[in-house]
Design a protein around this motif. Sequence first.
Motif, short mmCIF file in Angstrom:
data_model
loop_
_atom_site.label_atom_id
_atom_site.label_comp_id
_atom_site.label_asym_id
_atom_site.label_seq_id
_atom_site.Cartn_x
_atom_site.Cartn_y
_atom_site.Cartn_z
N UNK A 125 0.84 -1.19 0.00
CA UNK A 125 0.00 0.00 0.00
C UNK A 125 0.88 1.25 0.00
N UNK A 126 0.34 2.39 -0.46
CA UNK A 126 1.15 3.62 -0.56
C UNK A 126 1.51 4.19 0.81
N UNK A 127 2.63 4.89 0.85
CA UNK A 127 3.08 5.54 2.09
C UNK A 127 2.08 6.61 2.49
N UNK A 128 1.72 6.64 3.79
CA UNK A 128 0.72 7.59 4.26
C UNK A 128 0.78 7.71 5.78
N UNK A 129 0.13 8.73 6.30
CA UNK A 129 -0.01 8.90 7.74
C UNK A 129 -1.50 8.76 8.08
N UNK A 130 -1.83 8.08 9.15
CA UNK A 130 -3.23 7.83 9.50
C UNK A 130 -3.44 7.95 11.01
N UNK A 131 -4.65 8.35 11.37
CA UNK A 131 -5.06 8.35 12.78
C UNK A 131 -5.79 7.05 13.06
N UNK A 132 -5.34 6.34 14.09
CA UNK A 132 -5.90 5.04 14.42
C UNK A 132 -6.58 5.10 15.78
N UNK A 133 -7.84 4.72 15.83
CA UNK A 133 -8.57 4.70 17.11
C UNK A 133 -8.11 3.52 17.95
N UNK A 134 -8.10 3.68 19.28
CA UNK A 134 -7.87 2.50 20.13
C UNK A 134 -8.98 1.49 19.89
N UNK A 135 -8.70 0.21 20.12
CA UNK A 135 -9.70 -0.80 19.78
C UNK A 135 -9.48 -2.09 20.57
N UNK A 136 -10.53 -2.84 20.68
CA UNK A 136 -10.45 -4.24 21.07
C UNK A 136 -10.46 -5.03 19.78
N UNK A 137 -9.42 -5.79 19.52
CA UNK A 137 -9.32 -6.49 18.24
C UNK A 137 -9.10 -7.98 18.48
#
Length: 349
Positions: A125-137
């Motif tokens: 996937x292309x290089x990028x910056x993202x905001x990730x929510x905390x989660x139960x995974x």
Amino acid sequence: MDFFEALQWNNWKKLPLEVKHQLIQQILMYFVSPLKEITDLHLVEYAYAGIKCTTFQLMIDDEAFVFVPGTSEAILGWDLGVQGLTLSSWGQSWQKANTHAESLAQTYGFQNEQDWSDYVNESTSPLRKAEIAPMLVQCYALPVGSTFVGILNTVTAEFRGHVERYNLFADDLQGTFHRPTSFEESLRYALPQGIVKENHYYAALHPLTDDYMLFDHQAVSQTMLQTRLAAEGFSLLSEDQWEYCCGAGTRRLFRWGNEKSCEDGMTLPAFELLEPNMFGCMYGLADGWELTDGLSLKMDKWAACGHSLLDALPYATYYRSRQILQPDKLLSPQDYRYRKAILIEKDRI
């Protein structure tokens, strides 16, 4: 620092254990459906390259989940080609060939480092910056359309799990095993990798043992699966969330480290594929795709060709399959897997 700020990785890792216990209780109270049974909540610690993550693992309706802290600036995707990989991982000669590998060789040439870098960059996937929510995974992915029932030992016929659900298809499943009747036949005999009876059950052979992982099965498409998960308070991971959970926030093409290689030049250490990463998520040996909430598929259905990088790349953190998902197509549990998540976001309270 408010509740959501405390669940960010940079803050979470500094919190006292007492505060972490209070936060996880609030997460379970406000974000997990009261209809779900929560058991075996306990503190766990994972580490990689000197970095530690102390978090919580729990069972939700007998399925293992882990709390993954969020971040406001995850760096995802890959554009560095084979940089950081050992020469032996991509510069080796072919051990054997298959149609797909030969097609890739014709397309990319694979004569030098630039050829291999082009292939790696176009496979991720292309290089990028993202905001990730905390989660139960969910700690591990399940075959699509399935619910875990238990484990069957094919040597002793011992079953561990939900006996009543197993008894619904036990006789039918046992009838699919055809044991060898002669010594010569036994030399060629191998247990089937997967046994599926649509809308009834699915049995998957464990990659390192003769045990079968048993599941209830109901055929679904991605669209149908998302609807059912939403009704239970779950969702599929986005591609950003999947890559963040898989790489555990590190910047390596492979989650076990780009610098590691086995004596034969392989970059695919099977023993580490079956171990949890720094966030407690497992991405085991499996031949097939893992769903996201969009059209991108992670991992791949790939026939091994004996070349280290080609065979290892589908397990890379940022790998994106060239196959495009059809959202309304019924999916085979032998080819597709899914991972449930509960996102900890303000608009979900």
